[in-house]
Scaffold this motif. Structure first.
Motif, PDB file in Angstrom:
ATOM      1  N   ASN A 316       0.824  -1.204   0.000  1.00 28.34           N
ATOM      2  CA  ASN A 316       0.000   0.000   0.000  1.00 28.34           C
ATOM      3  C   ASN A 316       0.862   1.260   0.000  1.00 28.34           C
ATOM      4  O   ASN A 316       0.539   2.249  -0.664  1.00 28.34           O
ATOM      5  N   ALA A 317       1.971   1.221   0.727  1.00 30.92           N
ATOM      6  CA  ALA A 317       2.877   2.375   0.739  1.00 30.92           C
ATOM      7  C   ALA A 317       3.480   2.604  -0.639  1.00 30.92           C
ATOM      8  O   ALA A 317       3.564   3.751  -1.120  1.00 30.92           O
ATOM      9  N   THR A 318       3.907   1.538  -1.294  1.00 28.58           N
ATOM     10  CA  THR A 318       4.444   1.661  -2.642  1.00 28.58           C
ATOM     11  C   THR A 318       3.386   2.178  -3.607  1.00 28.58           C
ATOM     12  O   THR A 318       3.644   3.053  -4.440  1.00 28.58           O
ATOM     13  N   GLN A 319       2.184   1.644  -3.489  1.00 29.58           N
ATOM     14  CA  GLN A 319       1.082   2.091  -4.349  1.00 29.58           C
ATOM     15  C   GLN A 319       0.826   3.586  -4.172  1.00 29.58           C
ATOM     16  O   GLN A 319       0.696   4.337  -5.146  1.00 29.58           O
ATOM     17  N   ALA A 320       0.758   4.023  -2.929  1.00 31.24           N
ATOM     18  CA  ALA A 320       0.500   5.439  -2.657  1.00 31.24           C
ATOM     19  C   ALA A 320       1.622   6.318  -3.200  1.00 31.24           C
ATOM     20  O   ALA A 320       1.376   7.342  -3.845  1.00 31.24           O
ATOM     21  N   TYR A 321       2.860   5.913  -2.963  1.00 27.86           N
ATOM     22  CA  TYR A 321       3.996   6.721  -3.411  1.00 27.86           C
ATOM     23  C   TYR A 321       4.092   6.763  -4.936  1.00 27.86           C
ATOM     24  O   TYR A 321       4.417   7.798  -5.521  1.00 27.86           O
ATOM     25  N   ASN A 322       3.808   5.647  -5.586  1.00 22.62           N
ATOM     26  CA  ASN A 322       3.848   5.616  -7.044  1.00 22.62           C
ATOM     27  C   ASN A 322       2.837   6.565  -7.678  1.00 22.62           C
ATOM     28  O   ASN A 322       3.004   6.981  -8.826  1.00 22.62           O
ATOM     29  N   HIS A 323       1.779   6.896  -6.932  1.00 22.51           N
ATOM     30  CA  HIS A 323       0.718   7.745  -7.483  1.00 22.51           C
ATOM     31  C   HIS A 323       0.753   9.160  -6.922  1.00 22.51           C
ATOM     32  O   HIS A 323      -0.217   9.915  -7.069  1.00 22.51           O
ATOM     33  N   ARG A 324       1.871   9.534  -6.315  1.00 18.68           N
ATOM     34  CA  ARG A 324       2.012  10.908  -5.823  1.00 18.68           C
ATOM     35  C   ARG A 324       2.004  11.891  -6.992  1.00 18.68           C
ATOM     36  O   ARG A 324       2.277  11.516  -8.137  1.00 18.68           O
ATOM     37  N   LEU A 326       3.808  14.536  -9.028  1.00 14.51           N
ATOM     38  CA  LEU A 326       5.234  14.772  -9.213  1.00 14.51           C
ATOM     39  C   LEU A 326       5.626  16.223  -8.952  1.00 14.51           C
ATOM     40  O   LEU A 326       6.747  16.500  -8.520  1.00 14.51           O
ATOM     41  N   SER A 327       4.706  17.151  -9.188  1.00 15.84           N
ATOM     42  CA  SER A 327       5.060  18.568  -9.061  1.00 15.84           C
ATOM     43  C   SER A 327       5.357  18.984  -7.630  1.00 15.84           C
ATOM     44  O   SER A 327       6.198  19.858  -7.394  1.00 15.84           O
ATOM     45  N   ASP A 328       4.677  18.386  -6.658  1.00 20.46           N
ATOM     46  CA  ASP A 328       4.902  18.777  -5.256  1.00 20.46           C
ATOM     47  C   ASP A 328       5.048  17.599  -4.302  1.00 20.46           C
ATOM     48  O   ASP A 328       5.243  17.786  -3.107  1.00 20.46           O
TER      49      ASP A 328
END
Length: 503
Positions: A316-324, A326-328
């Motif tokens: 879930n952490a990887t999923q969330a980070y992958n969908h951050r 990019l601009s901020d």
């Protein structure tokens, strides 16, 4: 979650490893975007404008009461991970800023709001040893526990100003009572006073008797007499309940508490996810629900040695980070899809930031496809004027929590956000019931029509289920699959959809 939705074509990009530096970057982004160091307070929105959910200080420019407690705990999550003096100082500063904006907490009439601050204060005391936090947490707990009475067989009222069974907003709920079990155990540990442990058991026993069944955890009781149970599913109810059970397990060593905590955790993992990613529960308050679940699930992993949850948290952490974004670097409210360009609410962003603080990194580089099973009731709904699709569980034979029904309205759709490890064409299967006769729907993938008129043949009854399969081209990374109804493309017979799988 039933919400109006605009389909966003995914911004595919190379996946990032979930590392300790990612956790640091995520927290830095959260602080940089939302924290006002002069006010010592968090903005409600990333654009620092007054938008929806404008319930906090300065006409809603800053976060409201209970959001403030959750964001304070996000900083504590970061402090526990890093032991950084920056976050240690922020713990004190945020408390100061809140008291400057809200000098009298007791003006708040909601016991659950007060309870989140009681719980956060006692966590701050455990982390810092600052007696002020212990004193404030104790004061708030006692005020909240005074709201216990024998209506509905016990329990603490949700609102301090409404105690008449049957009155509007007169209810006793999980969100008020379960966190107070955790708080009472913290007070028992702080004072070595068994009276607090007894109060924790008292509240927990009422929860067990009134809000918990053999199969699920319910939201609240309301109405006259013995009351009517409302069985709404929210991940934070399961999170607070498992946290309460865990706290009592640690205080007493009684195995049944640990069993209950694991049961609640597994319910969410099995039934409130999309391909094992915690489901989207909407904006505003709902965006923070899975943060509370994840925080208590991690407690269960660490404090009770339940290592079986580590992979789930890491994915879930990887999923969330992958969908951050990019601009901020901000993470949005739905961890399965890219964070859009619009403003993001602080509670939603805190949920993703906290998850990365809580979870030990696994240094995995890649996308998270999950188990390939997407329950329709957990998907995002594209509605027509707020309606046209409902989650229900009336007819038997469905999987998980239910299915999407009541569906024959033009310009409505079920939207699945799907992540894949590599590009491929998959045979994707929809499980459905067509009790009113043959139905048809269109299928789009990433905005492109795959089928204008996919046939869902009659199943002869709403309790009878069948499947239909269609080949779907998928990209590596994020994809949007839309199963929709357009009156120009298919017939208007009702259709119930249980799930999508094969991915």
């Amino acid at each position: 979650m039933l919400v109006s939705s605009v389909v966003v074509i995914p911004e595919n990009r190379r996946a990032s490893a979930f590392t300790a530096s990612n956790a640091s970057d995520s927290m830095n982004s959260f602080i940089n975007v939302f924290y006002d160091s002069s006010a010592k307070y968090f903005y409600t929105n990333s654009d620092h404008q007054i938008q929806q959910h404008a319930h906090g200080p300065d006409n809603g420019l800053y976060t409201d009461f209970w959001w403030g407690a959750q964001l304070w705990e996000t900083v504590m999550d970061a402090y526990e991970r890093t032991n950084s003096t920056v976050y240690r100082n922020l713990i004190d500063d945020i408390y100061t800023g809140f008291n400057q904006k809200v000098p009298n907490m007791m003006v708040n009439k909601f016991n659950d709001d007060l309870g989140w601050w009681a719980l956060a204060c006692l966590r701050a005391y455990e982390l810092t040893g600052t007696v002020e936090y212990l004193n404030r947490g104790t004061f708030l707990f006692e005020k909240i526990f005074d709201e216990w009475d024998n209506s509905y067989g016990g329990g603490i009222w949700w609102r301090r100003d409404i105690h008449t069974p049957g009155a509007t907003d007169a209810q006793k709920n999980m969100a008020t009572n379960a966190p107070m079990v955790i708080t009472a155990v913290k007070l028992y540990n702080a004072y070595n006073d068994v009276n607090f442990l007894n109060k924790a058991k008292q509240i927990y026993n009422w929860i067990q008797s009134k809000l918990v069944t053999a199969t699920k955890i319910n939201d609240h009781v309301e109405g006259t007499g013995a009351g009517t149970i409302k069985d709404w599913d929210f991940s934070y109810n399961y999170g607070t309940y498992l946290g309460a059970a865990l706290s009592l397990y640690k205080a007493t060593g009684t195995a049944s508490y640990l069993n209950n905590a694991n049961w609640a955790a597994q319910y969410v993992i099995d039934k409130m996810t999309s391909a094992k990613t915690l489901m989207y529960e909407g904006e505003n308050d709902g965006a923070g629900f899975k943060m509370i679940f994840a925080r208590n699930l991690n407690r269960l992993r660490v404090e009770a040695g339940q290592s079986q949850y580590l992979t789930f948290l890491q994915q879930n952490a990887t999923q969330a980070y992958n969908h951050r974004r990019l601009s901020d670097g901000i993470i949005g409210s739905d961890w399965s899809r890219d964070t859009g360009s619009s403003y993001i609410q602080s509670l939603a962003a805190a949920a993703g930031a906290s998850l990365l603080q809580l979870t030990p990194p696994d240094n995995y580089t890649g996308y998270i496809a999950g188990n390939g099973v997407y329950e329709a009731e957990n998907a995002v709904k594209k509605l027509n004027n707020g309606g046209g699709l409902i989650n229900e569980s009336v007819y038997s034979g469905y999987n998980s929590r239910g299915y999407v029904g009541g569906w024959n309205t033009n310009n409505t759709a079920i939207i699945f956000y799907v992540n894949q490890n590599s590009a491929s064409t998959k045979a994707v299967t929809f499980r459905y019931a067509a009790g009113a006769g043959n139905a048809s729907r269109y299928v789009k993938v990433n905005g492109v029509n795959v089928s204008n008129n996919l046939a869902f043949n009659s199943t002869g009854g709403w309790g009878n289920w069948n499947t239909v399969t269609v080949n779907i081209p998928l990209l590596a990374g994020s994809n949007v699959i839309e199963l929709g109804y357009n009156s120009g493309l298919g017939n208007s017979n009702f259709l119930n959809v249980d799930s999508m799988y094969g991915l």
